[in-house]
Design an enzyme around this catalytic site. Sequence first.
Site, PDB file in Angstrom:
ATOM      1  N   ALA A  76      43.250  10.301 -16.862  1.00 20.27           N
ATOM      2  CA  ALA A  76      41.496  11.009 -16.192  1.00 20.27           C
ATOM      3  C   ALA A  76      41.319   9.480 -15.659  1.00 20.27           C
ATOM      4  CB  ALA A  76      41.654  10.756 -17.609  1.00 20.27           C
ATOM      5  N   GLY A 121      47.020  10.932 -18.679  1.00 26.49           N
ATOM      6  CA  GLY A 121      47.289  12.057 -18.297  1.00 26.49           C
ATOM      7  C   GLY A 121      48.424  12.484 -17.256  1.00 26.49           C
ATOM      8  N   GLU A 124      50.999  12.693 -18.978  1.00 26.06           N
ATOM      9  CA  GLU A 124      51.277  14.769 -19.456  1.00 26.06           C
ATOM     10  C   GLU A 124      51.817  15.267 -18.912  1.00 26.06           C
ATOM     11  OE1 GLU A 124      48.177  14.137 -23.678  1.00 26.06           O
ATOM     12  OE2 GLU A 124      47.407  13.024 -21.191  1.00 26.06           O
ATOM     13  N   GLU A 144      46.443   6.468 -24.270  1.00 27.95           N
ATOM     14  CA  GLU A 144      44.932   6.462 -24.879  1.00 27.95           C
ATOM     15  C   GLU A 144      44.307   5.882 -25.929  1.00 27.95           C
ATOM     16  OE1 GLU A 144      46.968  10.491 -22.802  1.00 27.95           O
ATOM     17  OE2 GLU A 144      47.671   8.883 -23.749  1.00 27.95           O
TER      18      GLU A 144
END
Length: 270
Positions: A76, A121, A124, A144
């Site tokens: 992110a 992310g 992910e 995270e």
Amino acid sequence: MAVTSEQRFGEFVVVRVHEGQEHVAELVLDRPGAMNAVSTDMARSIAAACDTLAADPGVRVTVLTSSHERAFCVGADLKERNSFTDAELLRQRPTARAAYTGVLELPMPTVAAVHGFALGGGFELALSCDVIVADRTAVVGLPEVSVGVIPGGGGTQLLPRRVGAARAAELVFTARRLEAAEAHGLGLVDELVETGRDRTAALELAGRIAANSPVGLRAAKRALRLGHGLDLRAGLEVEDAAWRSVAFSGDRAEGVAAFNEKRKPNWPGE
């Protein structure tokens, strides 16, 4: 490999098709100035690209790649997030989720080509693919909790499906990064290749997959995804439903005919 078609989605995402691989789409993360950090605009573009790919019956395999030399995706965009109010962060959440679910729910097989950093992310996005090819520069992880949140792009659900609950818990709770060899040894990535070969190897793998029936590939993916985690009896019902969806297809008829005639199939894709 010459590009035969290219479509840009916003500023940061490109979909390409290459000469000789007309049934393989390359979905390129293209925000090199920020190591592909996923901003709101970039998330929106990833989702839009995935919507377009999902609706294209000619795409048999999608390969997720990066244009940055030292990173697949660092996760992110925390600089953008730092400017958000709580209300803005809440409003942005569906846009962020749509990017990850867009990749996860692509109906055709997907391959991620990972080099350099694939964190948070970014990892992910790779986990949302069916197969992950990584080169020896890859560094992966879900850090995270070290910044006060949790993996929110599917990591808490996708990682244990790869490596088991206890190993996933250790990796999420410690927020540690894994270099390529350890990641491969633990099953976080599926194929480890020499430095600089992740994209080439992923496209080669995609080409081998794309030689098969597009109807069969999509049905097999449905069975694999929907059956995972079910008890055996329920999983076999999922498989039977997928089998029934292909058993009377044009691809099945062509595949059997080509086998008996000792020739390469010409898949109708229906």
